[in-house]
Design a protein around this motif. Structure first.
Motif, PDB file in Angstrom:
ATOM      1  N   SER A 110       3.507  -0.356  -2.126  1.00  0.00           N
ATOM      2  CA  SER A 110       4.163  -0.785  -0.884  1.00  0.00           C
ATOM      3  C   SER A 110       5.184   0.249  -0.441  1.00  0.00           C
ATOM      4  CB  SER A 110       4.859  -2.127  -1.095  1.00  0.00           C
ATOM      5  OG  SER A 110       3.914  -3.109  -1.406  1.00  0.00           O
ATOM      6  N   LYS A 111       5.873   0.810  -1.432  1.00  0.00           N
ATOM      7  CA  LYS A 111       6.869   1.841  -1.110  1.00  0.00           C
ATOM      8  C   LYS A 111       6.200   3.041  -0.456  1.00  0.00           C
ATOM      9  CE  LYS A 111      10.485   1.568  -4.585  1.00  0.00           C
ATOM     10  NZ  LYS A 111      11.057   2.252  -5.756  1.00  0.00           N
ATOM     11  N   MET A 112       5.081   3.466  -1.021  1.00  0.00           N
ATOM     12  CA  MET A 112       4.384   4.628  -0.472  1.00  0.00           C
ATOM     13  C   MET A 112       3.916   4.333   0.952  1.00  0.00           C
ATOM     14  SD  MET A 112       2.238   6.348  -3.619  1.00  0.00           S
ATOM     15  CE  MET A 112       0.900   5.216  -3.568  1.00  0.00           C
ATOM     16  N   ALA A 113       3.386   3.137   1.146  1.00  0.00           N
ATOM     17  CA  ALA A 113       2.881   2.771   2.463  1.00  0.00           C
ATOM     18  C   ALA A 113       4.021   2.713   3.467  1.00  0.00           C
ATOM     19  CB  ALA A 113       2.162   1.431   2.404  1.00  0.00           C
ATOM     20  N   ASP A 114       5.169   2.200   3.010  1.00  0.00           N
ATOM     21  CA  ASP A 114       6.309   2.104   3.903  1.00  0.00           C
ATOM     22  C   ASP A 114       6.771   3.493   4.335  1.00  0.00           C
ATOM     23  OD1 ASP A 114       8.208   0.522   5.266  1.00  0.00           O
ATOM     24  OD2 ASP A 114       9.726   1.073   3.779  1.00  0.00           O
ATOM     25  N   TYR A 115       6.794   4.404   3.368  1.00  0.00           N
ATOM     26  CA  TYR A 115       7.189   5.764   3.704  1.00  0.00           C
ATOM     27  C   TYR A 115       6.164   6.403   4.644  1.00  0.00           C
ATOM     28  CZ  TYR A 115       7.832  10.751   3.422  1.00  0.00           C
ATOM     29  OH  TYR A 115       7.986  12.067   3.763  1.00  0.00           O
ATOM     30  N   SER A 116       4.875   6.203   4.338  1.00  0.00           N
ATOM     31  CA  SER A 116       3.821   6.781   5.187  1.00  0.00           C
ATOM     32  C   SER A 116       4.007   6.322   6.626  1.00  0.00           C
ATOM     33  CB  SER A 116       2.434   6.349   4.717  1.00  0.00           C
ATOM     34  OG  SER A 116       2.227   6.701   3.384  1.00  0.00           O
ATOM     35  N   ASN A 117       4.289   5.028   6.778  1.00  0.00           N
ATOM     36  CA  ASN A 117       4.470   4.456   8.095  1.00  0.00           C
ATOM     37  C   ASN A 117       5.583   5.185   8.848  1.00  0.00           C
ATOM     38  OD1 ASN A 117       4.821   2.796  10.292  1.00  0.00           O
ATOM     39  ND2 ASN A 117       4.392   0.928   9.140  1.00  0.00           N
ATOM     40  N   THR A 118       6.721   5.362   8.181  1.00  0.00           N
ATOM     41  CA  THR A 118       7.845   6.060   8.809  1.00  0.00           C
ATOM     42  C   THR A 118       7.453   7.489   9.171  1.00  0.00           C
ATOM     43  OG1 THR A 118       9.007   4.965   7.017  1.00  0.00           O
ATOM     44  CG2 THR A 118      10.339   6.196   8.581  1.00  0.00           C
ATOM     45  N   LEU A 119       6.753   8.135   8.244  1.00  0.00           N
ATOM     46  CA  LEU A 119       6.358   9.525   8.461  1.00  0.00           C
ATOM     47  C   LEU A 119       5.435   9.649   9.669  1.00  0.00           C
ATOM     48  CD1 LEU A 119       6.065  12.516   7.462  1.00  0.00           C
ATOM     49  CD2 LEU A 119       4.115  11.717   6.119  1.00  0.00           C
ATOM     50  N   TYR A 120       4.406   8.793   9.719  1.00  0.00           N
ATOM     51  CA  TYR A 120       3.426   8.917  10.802  1.00  0.00           C
ATOM     52  C   TYR A 120       4.085   8.639  12.155  1.00  0.00           C
ATOM     53  CZ  TYR A 120       0.139   8.515   6.881  1.00  0.00           C
ATOM     54  OH  TYR A 120      -0.521   8.691   5.703  1.00  0.00           O
ATOM     55  N   GLU A 121       5.062   7.740  12.118  1.00  0.00           N
ATOM     56  CA  GLU A 121       5.709   7.380  13.371  1.00  0.00           C
ATOM     57  C   GLU A 121       6.453   8.576  13.971  1.00  0.00           C
ATOM     58  OE1 GLU A 121       8.745   4.412  13.097  1.00  0.00           O
ATOM     59  OE2 GLU A 121       8.451   3.774  15.172  1.00  0.00           O
ATOM     60  N   LEU A 400      -5.021   6.223   3.935  1.00  0.00           N
ATOM     61  CA  LEU A 400      -4.105   6.463   5.041  1.00  0.00           C
ATOM     62  C   LEU A 400      -2.735   5.860   4.743  1.00  0.00           C
ATOM     63  CD1 LEU A 400      -3.843   7.577   7.924  1.00  0.00           C
ATOM     64  CD2 LEU A 400      -4.392   5.279   8.729  1.00  0.00           C
ATOM     65  N   SER A 401      -2.740   4.629   4.213  1.00  0.00           N
ATOM     66  CA  SER A 401      -1.463   3.985   3.917  1.00  0.00           C
ATOM     67  C   SER A 401      -0.692   4.741   2.844  1.00  0.00           C
ATOM     68  CB  SER A 401      -1.701   2.548   3.432  1.00  0.00           C
ATOM     69  OG  SER A 401      -2.280   1.774   4.442  1.00  0.00           O
ATOM     70  N   PHE A 402      -1.426   5.303   1.876  1.00  0.00           N
ATOM     71  CA  PHE A 402      -0.748   5.925   0.741  1.00  0.00           C
ATOM     72  C   PHE A 402      -0.443   7.400   0.943  1.00  0.00           C
ATOM     73  CE2 PHE A 402      -2.957   2.709  -2.280  1.00  0.00           C
ATOM     74  CZ  PHE A 402      -2.011   1.760  -1.944  1.00  0.00           C
ATOM     75  N   ALA A 403      -1.256   8.079   1.788  1.00  0.00           N
ATOM     76  CA  ALA A 403      -1.224   9.541   1.809  1.00  0.00           C
ATOM     77  C   ALA A 403       0.189  10.083   1.977  1.00  0.00           C
ATOM     78  CB  ALA A 403      -2.135  10.068   2.904  1.00  0.00           C
ATOM     79  N   GLY A 404       0.944   9.548   2.928  1.00  0.00           N
ATOM     80  CA  GLY A 404       2.289  10.067   3.172  1.00  0.00           C
ATOM     81  C   GLY A 404       3.151   9.959   1.936  1.00  0.00           C
ATOM     82  N   GLY A 405       3.291   8.759   1.410  1.00  0.00           N
ATOM     83  CA  GLY A 405       4.145   8.533   0.259  1.00  0.00           C
ATOM     84  C   GLY A 405       3.646   9.240  -0.979  1.00  0.00           C
ATOM     85  N   ALA A 406       2.339   9.172  -1.202  1.00  0.00           N
ATOM     86  CA  ALA A 406       1.771   9.796  -2.398  1.00  0.00           C
ATOM     87  C   ALA A 406       1.943  11.304  -2.324  1.00  0.00           C
ATOM     88  CB  ALA A 406       0.294   9.426  -2.527  1.00  0.00           C
ATOM     89  N   GLY A 407       1.743  11.854  -1.129  1.00  0.00           N
ATOM     90  CA  GLY A 407       1.919  13.290  -0.946  1.00  0.00           C
ATOM     91  C   GLY A 407       3.346  13.701  -1.265  1.00  0.00           C
ATOM     92  N   ARG A 408       4.278  12.867  -0.847  1.00  0.00           N
ATOM     93  CA  ARG A 408       5.679  13.182  -1.121  1.00  0.00           C
ATOM     94  C   ARG A 408       5.958  13.120  -2.621  1.00  0.00           C
ATOM     95  NH1 ARG A 408      10.768   9.585   0.552  1.00  0.00           N
ATOM     96  NH2 ARG A 408      10.469   8.841  -1.575  1.00  0.00           N
ATOM     97  N   TYR A 409       5.500  12.047  -3.248  1.00  0.00           N
ATOM     98  CA  TYR A 409       5.759  11.917  -4.687  1.00  0.00           C
ATOM     99  C   TYR A 409       5.167  13.091  -5.460  1.00  0.00           C
ATOM    100  CZ  TYR A 409       7.619   7.178  -4.316  1.00  0.00           C
ATOM    101  OH  TYR A 409       8.395   6.095  -4.041  1.00  0.00           O
ATOM    102  N   LEU A 410       3.940  13.491  -5.067  1.00  0.00           N
ATOM    103  CA  LEU A 410       3.306  14.573  -5.812  1.00  0.00           C
ATOM    104  C   LEU A 410       4.058  15.883  -5.591  1.00  0.00           C
ATOM    105  CD1 LEU A 410       0.672  14.899  -7.615  1.00  0.00           C
ATOM    106  CD2 LEU A 410      -0.127  16.275  -5.712  1.00  0.00           C
TER     107      LEU A 410
END
Lengths: 888, 510
Positions: A110-121, A400-410
């Motif tokens: 959920s955290k990753m998805a939340d971050y992805s959402n902010t990023l895409y926006e 799509l939901s994870f990519a932003g957050g997961a990319g950041r974590y990695l």
């Protein structure tokens, strides 16, 4: 941000024509069909020469790869090269449905998805590339009470993360979405923050932004294999020549498994593709507003979003079609066939949910293969076999939901050398080679894909890909009624169904309330408390570390927080900490001889712990580490009568006077010699662990059972063990402890020896923390006013409230048959604004509540376990009386 | 007396279709006959409705247990992982409409020669004749196929009281019984037959299959006739042989040996070959001709065998002498013997028989017997790799399902592939609702396939349960199967099916 927009003009030459072409055709949304302009752009892109050297090579130009590139660039990395075999975002990214939702089963997701959402926006503003971002919100529907409970549980978890959501009535659903038939709904969860985007455009925007920070992107370049020297990545061989590099990131999506196999040292990336279908319709009359909320009807196994005035609807069917088992080149990902017959259940579910769509015209049925992993979680992190080889793949259709957050974590992981959040559930080292079989993956993903929308109740287990690793006693236990669960491929008994007693069928036993095995486990627990039980615990990871000199001791003193320079035969419970003082592993170490140690770790630490020890092990031929997990069968004899059973089998007195606690002796049990008997049980109960060379396992088990008969011996399973250890406030690594938890935070300072001779990893951090005090504390909560018969049971992830304020989250829970109460373990920290240091006073002076699916239950917090539960003292007293009696 | 009532019942229901519907025949009959006589038109509809209200709705497991009660499968054993026989195995099943069922089936492997025999037998006016055929016909065929040397060997073994090598290995369902009492009698007739063969044939001569089949059929029919004329001192046996002779049965027999498939057919059973086309679809190739009033050649043959003066009476209302539907059959001595002979045999025969109005009844216009023959029409077919299976069935199947449909259903079942073209929307305007309707219908068609392990059961399920869309409708199936005994015969006939599967790779290699 403005400067970013300007900087996109200074793109690498590769991207300029693409940016232009895409900007002009975006309005028509060609992303679902092949645009000829893109082809030309890609062809032109080929002309850029490949660098001969780079720091990082990322393979895969989908949304995941570009996100990693973007975040690396943001963190200041230079010489980053991204290679894409076809065109950017041409794989799963091009076809995926474009929903960004935070409704995910675990916190980190959920955290990753939340971050992805902010990023895409913010991406459109940052890059000037239109991403099609619309904050539509989403609705998760419940057709039955169980689903509604699971949504309420999700809601309370999301609130912990500060994500806005509300549980609503069916009538409100109708207000939010014009097409939904609400007659069969019980309720819904509204997530106003969820959004839809155009995935290829987000991918493009990330690429543009990355390129503006200097990432070189090369399309139509395939990685042939990864070069490895001395366990480190040294470069990649591509179809357009070699590139030297320090880091390699495998973001190859569907092809990540195969790419792992063609590395010079094979890397296991356990994922498997499945076909995934969604439907596009023509525009409705009147057209559906783009801002219409996304709908997730998990009971109907479908999702629906607005798409160009019509709808886009797909689902996760019960009978998925695995694909690419034999690797690529069977079928081009672009040429996947539509299968209407396969889609029928989802179409029916859609028409049931939105009956007015009946007259809506079909535009297309899209087949978009997705990759799935054996446990429904993505694969992230550095592989254990090859340093510098990172993986981010297996998104289980939430790419799509994870990519932003997961990319950041990695990217952060690569930058700092360790992950910046608790990502263990996603860490690729939770898997080993044993999950790499194609057959296993094919079978397992067929279960995983439907599971995405299946109701997940406490303690569900995977049903496929089972019986891979078993103890030699498996058949014996199975015939005695064992019901099994699996951990790291190993079958472990949950409990034993007595003969003549029937449990519910798997489907009917699903519940959030009191489970059907309640009394069975209760009887096992009682037997552990009053007589003796046997639990087969062979799944534990077991290593042997030995050396000719004292290298082994030196290494362990460096790795472990506790002091291992103990007399031979002593057992030490210790954490292996990282530099920040967090638990990398929690293990029991036995000093077998002066220079050899037996290390017992949790089952799923097999790959990770090995890697951790290897990483810190000097390359000394005199120092030898061996994985002996398979060599020993472990039997846990729990209960006050364990000593009687063992002494009868060995003609040795096993009383605490002769065999003190936390002691290990090699002795004979029955006819079998060389059994490692350890006076510990992992539960706080009296008893012994027997480590038995496997060929003796059946003999020892049979002897124990036949001798034990007169002491009332019986088999027990892990559920009993779990109840026992949780009521004793025993934390388990992976559930309660993670790499961010220090021994000081969980009341284990006594297992840290600051004053031992060797400086151990994490010592400095712990000293600092001891000085400053801890800001979170592991506590035990005993639920009051909770009716185990009627109320929802806690599981994990329930918010903890202190004086009405959110204070933390539970990590595990169990029913204590002794206390006749539910016990939750979890962490609490002070509320924002208050002093960030936790004192015993803070814990003791609060009114605590645990929120289970929206309902709060008062709880009593404890820092230390109930001493009355330790029956050892009582037992010793009994023994004294007994010996007195005999003495007379 | 159970035997009589059985006979009555059997005659009663069967009579309706096979013998006649004319008032002449029906009026003298007893009450049960009239009850089971199907009233025309509206009455029948009414009957259906009331009966369906009366009967329970069966659950799918109940339906399955009825359908599967008689199913039987045989797989030709493999050697060294290979099946060297051109026959991979067969599935068979039967569903009664009469009580008891009048159809019979047999399957056996020839042990002294190569090849397998499969046959379905449709009895009328009782099951006695069909039962006798199911026990005896394959022995007659097998003996006819034996080379002279083997016959001599068997005879000398018999003579010396040595054990005789078995001739046939039967593949029987437990419900397929052999009558113990008559076995001695049957055996004596068979022995007489092979002794004659020894005398007639020359050493080294290899019997022609076609000829052997014809001879065996004719010989068995004449033995049935002769046994009835001679009688037997044992009263039960005496009555038994008369029942065999006075009842009738058609036979459709397949003999498969390597690539050679022979179908010997007498009557209106049928053998249809399932041929797989290159596109994977199946077409039907019929390997037998029905011997009934619809077959012009057959009508011509019958007419040619009798004087022109009888032309109007020999075939009437598509029936032989206005009574019998099949134009060729075993038994049915009422259409074969002279009036004198019939009367003589009946008078000397047991009372039960003499008192039976039906047996006493002489067909009208009975001038130049015999009107009926058991001589089979034999069709030879050289098997090709694309010939995937053979369906042998009694007319109960063929009157409910078209042969092309039969072959499609079996073909799709056996290959597990449904040649439903994948749907593609293409450029058409299709609404979601239309698509859903289409998909649901396709689903219904597929779902029935996987319930059955036996192709014949699957075919029966379709034959009885198919709705107007060609898909199995559980409600219909349930109604049809729960019809009371006395009504069942009005809606369907006994169905007996044997589906032989071939080994295409063995056939291709030969």
């Amino acid at each position: 941000m403005r400067s970013c927009v300007r900087s996109s003009r200074a793109l690498s030459p590769v991207l300029i024509p693409r940016l232009l072409s895409d900007a002009s055709c975006w309005g028509a949304r060609r992303s679902l069909s092949c645009s000829p302009r893109r082809l030309t752009a890609a062809a032109e892109g080929n002309s850029a020469p490949l660098p001969s050297q780079a720091r990082v090579v990322i393979c895969g130009g989908g949304i995941v790869g570009t996100s990693v590139a973007y975040h690396l660039a943001k963190l200041g990395w230079t010489e980053v090269v991204l290679l894409e075999q076809g065109r950017l975002g041409a794989g799963t990214t091009r076809l995926c449905a474009g929903i960004v939702s935070v409704a995910k089963p675990i916190f980190i997701e959920s955290k990753m998805a939340d971050y992805s959402n902010t990023l895409y926006e913010r991406l459109e503003e940052e890059t000037g590339v239109k991403t099609g971002y619309v904050r539509t919100g989403s609705l998760c529907l419940a057709q039955n009470q169980d689903r509604f409970i699971s949504l309420k549980r999700l809601a309370s978890r999301l609130k912990v993360l500060g994500i806005n959501c509300s549980v609503i009535k069916p009538k409100e659903v109708a207000k939010l979405h014009p097409l939904v038939n609400i007659h069969d709904l019980v309720g819904a969860l509204h997530l106003p923050g969820d959004a839809v985007v155009s995935p290829p455009d987000v991918c493009h925007a990330l690429a543009v932004a990355a390129a503006s920070h200097g990432v070189q992107i090369h399309e139509r370049t395939s990685v042939n294999h990864v070069l490895v020297e001395k366990g480190h990545v040294t470069g990649v061989e591509t179809d357009r020549g070699p590139i030297e590099c320090e880091y390699f990131v495998n973001c190859a999506g569907q092809w990540a498994y195969e790419l792992g196999q063609v590395s010079e040292v094979k890397v296991s990336v356990p994922l498997h593709g499945c076909e995934h279908f969604y439907l596009l319709t023509k525009a409705l009359e009147p057209p559906l507003q783009p801002s219409t909320p996304v709908l997730m009807d998990m009971d109907g196994r479908i999702y629906v979003r607005a798409w160009q005035g019509g709808i886009l609807s797909g689902g996760f069917e019960k009978n998925p079609k695995p694909i690419f088992t034999e690797g690529r080149n069977q079928l081009e990902i672009q040429n996947m066939q539509e299968d209407w017959d396969h889609f029928e259940p989802m179409l029916s579910a859609l028409l049931r949910r939105m009956p007015s769509l009946d007259s809506c015209e079909i535009h297309q049925l899209v087949n978009c293969p997705e990759s799935f992993t054996p446990d429904m979680r993505c694969l992230m992190g550095e592989t254990t076999g090859v340093h510098g080889y990172f993986v981010l793949a297996g998104m289980n259709s939430s790419g799509l939901s994870f990519a932003g957050g997961a990319g950041r974590y990695l990217a952060e992981w690569m930058t700092f050398g360790y992950p910046t959040d608790h990502i263990w559930p996603l860490d690729i080292t939770r898997f080993g080679n044993l999950q790499s079989s194609r057959t296993f993956l094919r079978h397992r993903v067929m279960e995983v894909m439907p599971l995405l929308y299946e109701l997940k109740v406490p303690r569900w287990d995977f049903q496929t890909g089972r019986q891979l690793r078993t103890s030699p006693l498996y058949d014996r236990l199975d015939t005695q009624g064992a019901r099994w669960m699996e951990k790291h491929g190993f079958e472990r008994a949950k409990y034993f169904v007595p003969a003549g007693k029937d449990l519910l069928a798997l489907d009917q036993s699903k519940t959030f309330y009191k489970p059907d095995w309640f009394d069975i486990v209760g009887a096992e627990v009682k037997c552990c408390k009053e007589a003796v039980c046997v639990i087969d615990m062979s799944s534990f990871t077991k290593f042997e570390l030995s050396s000719t000199g004292d290298q082994a001791l030196e290494l362990l003193q460096h790795l472990c927080a506790n002091d291992l320079d103990v007399p031979v035969g002593h057992i030490v419970h210790t954490g292996m900490l990282n530099e920040r003082g967090g638990y990398e592993n929690d293990c029991s170490v036995v000093r077998i001889s002066k220079n050899s140690f037996f290390i017992i770790s949790p089952t799923d630490q097999q790959v990770r712990c090995w890697a951790w020890i290897k990483k810190h092990m000097p390359s000394d031929p005199q120092l030898h580490l061996e994985d002996v997990s398979w060599k020993y069968t472990a039997l846990n004899l729990i209960g006050p009568r364990a000593m009687d059973v063992l002494s009868e089998l060995s003609y040795v007195s096993m009383t605490p006077e002769h065999f003190p606690s936390l002691f290990c002796k090699e002795m004979s049990v029955g006819y079998a010699n060389g059994i490692r008997v350890m006076s510990m049980t992992h539960t706080g109960e009296p008893g012994f662990m027997l480590y038995i060379p496997i060929e003796y396992a059946l003999h020892v088990y049979n002897e124990v059972m036949s001798v034990g008969q007169k002491y009332g011996i019986r088999n027990a399973g892990y559920y009993a063990l779990r109840s026992l250890r949780i009521e004793k406030f025993f934390a388990f690594w992976g559930q309660d402890l993670d790499t961010f938890t220090t021994p000081l935070e969980c009341g284990r300072e006594f297992r840290v020896k600051f004053d031992k001779d060797t400086d151990f990893i994490g010592r400095a951090a712990l000293l600092k923390q001891r000085q400053e005090g801890v800001s979170r504390r592991f506590i035990m909560l005993v639920l009051e006013d909770h009716d185990a018969e009627l109320d929802l049971w806690p599981w994990w992830g329930e918010p903890i409230y202190r004086n009405g304020e959110l204070a933390g989250v539970t990590t595990s829970s169990a029913y204590s048959y002794t206390l006749e109460r539910h016990v939750c373990l979890g962490f609490v920290s002070p509320p924002p604004g208050a002093p960030p240091i936790i004192t015993p006073d803070f814990i003791n002076r609060g009114d605590y509540e645990v929120d289970i699916a929206g309902q709060r239950y008062p709880a009593k917090a404890k820092l230390y376990p109930f001493s009355s539960l330790f029956t050892q003292q009582r037992r010793r007293k009994d023994d004294m009386e007994l010996s007195n009696f005999q003495g007379k | 007396m159970p035997v009589t009532s059985q006979l009555f019942k059997a005659l009663g229901s069967r009579e309706i279709r096979k013998i006649c519907r004319s008032a002449v025949l029906l009026r003298p009959l007893t009450a049960p006959w009239q009850r089971s006589c199907p009233p025309a038109g509206a009455g029948q509809r009414h009957g259906y409705r009331t009966s369906s209200e009366r009967c329970y709705n069966l659950t799918p497991p109940q339906v399955n247990s009825i359908l599967k009660a008689n199913e039987y499968s045989f797989k030709v054993p493999e050697f060294d992982g290979k099946n060297v026989s051109s026959v991979a195995g067969f599935d068979s099943n039967q569903l009664p409409a009469n009580a008891p069922i009048e159809d019979r089936r047999s399957a056996a492997t020839c042990l002294q020669t190569r090849g397998m025999l499969m046959g379905v037998f449709d009895g009328h006016a009782g099951c006695a004749c069909a039962q006798a055929l199911s026990e005896r016909l394959f022995y007659y065929i097998a003996v006819s196929l034996l080379p002279h040397e083997t016959l001599l060997e068997i005879e000398s073994a018999m003579e010396a009281g040595r054990p005789v090598q078995p001739i046939l290995q039967w593949h029987k369902h437990p419900n397929d019984y052999f009558s113990k009492e008559a076995s001695r009698l049957y055996f004596n007739s068979l022995r007489t037959y092979w002794q004659e063969l020894i005398d007639l044939n020359n050493p080294g001569e290899k019997p022609d299959i076609k000829e052997a089949l014809v001879t065996a059929f004719k010989r068995l029919d004449s033995d049935i006739s002769l046994e009835a004329q001679v009688g037997d001192p044992n009263a039960f046996l005496n009555y038994w042989v008369l029942r065999v002779a006075f009842s009738g049965a058609t036979a459709c027999v397949a003999h498969v040996d390597g690539n050679d498939l022979h179908i010997a057919n007498t009557g209106d059973g049928r053998a249809v070959l399932g041929v797989q086309e290159e596109d994977g679809s199946f077409t039907a190739h019929t390997l037998s001709n029905d011997h009934n009033g619809q077959n012009e050649d057959e009508v011509k043959r019958v007419l040619s065998e009798h004087p022109p003066s009888e032309a109007k009476t020999v075939v009437k209302q598509d029936r032989l002498l206005g009574l019998l539907m099949p134009f060729r059959a075993f038994g049915d001595v009422k259409f074969k013997w002279s009036i004198d002979l019939q009367k003589r045999v009946l008078e000397s025969g047991p009372d039960q028989l003499y008192e039976n109005e039906h047996t006493k009844f002489i067909p009208p216009n009975y001038h130049t017997p015999p009107y009926l023959t058991a001589e089979p029409e034999v069709i030879h077919h050289k098997l090709r790799p694309q010939d995937r299976f053979l369906v042998l069935a009694t007319d109960g199947l063929w009157e409910t399902l078209h042969r092309q449909e039969v072959v499609r259903i079996v073909g799709e079942y056996l290959t597990g592939v449904h040649h439903q073209q994948p749907i593609s929307v293409g450029g058409y305007r299709v609404t979601l609702g239309q698509m859903q309707g289409l998909l649901m219908e396709r689903r219904a068609r597929v779902s029935s396939t996987f319930e059955d392990q036996n192709a014949a059961t699957h075919l029966i399920r379709h034959a009885v349960g198919n709705n107007e869309f060609g898909t199995v409708d559980h409600e219909r199936l349930s109604k049809m199967l729960s019809l009371p005994e006395e009504l069942a015969r009005m809606y369907r006939d006994d169905i007996t099916i044997i589906i032989v599967q071939f080994n295409p790779h063995v056939i291709g290699a030969q």
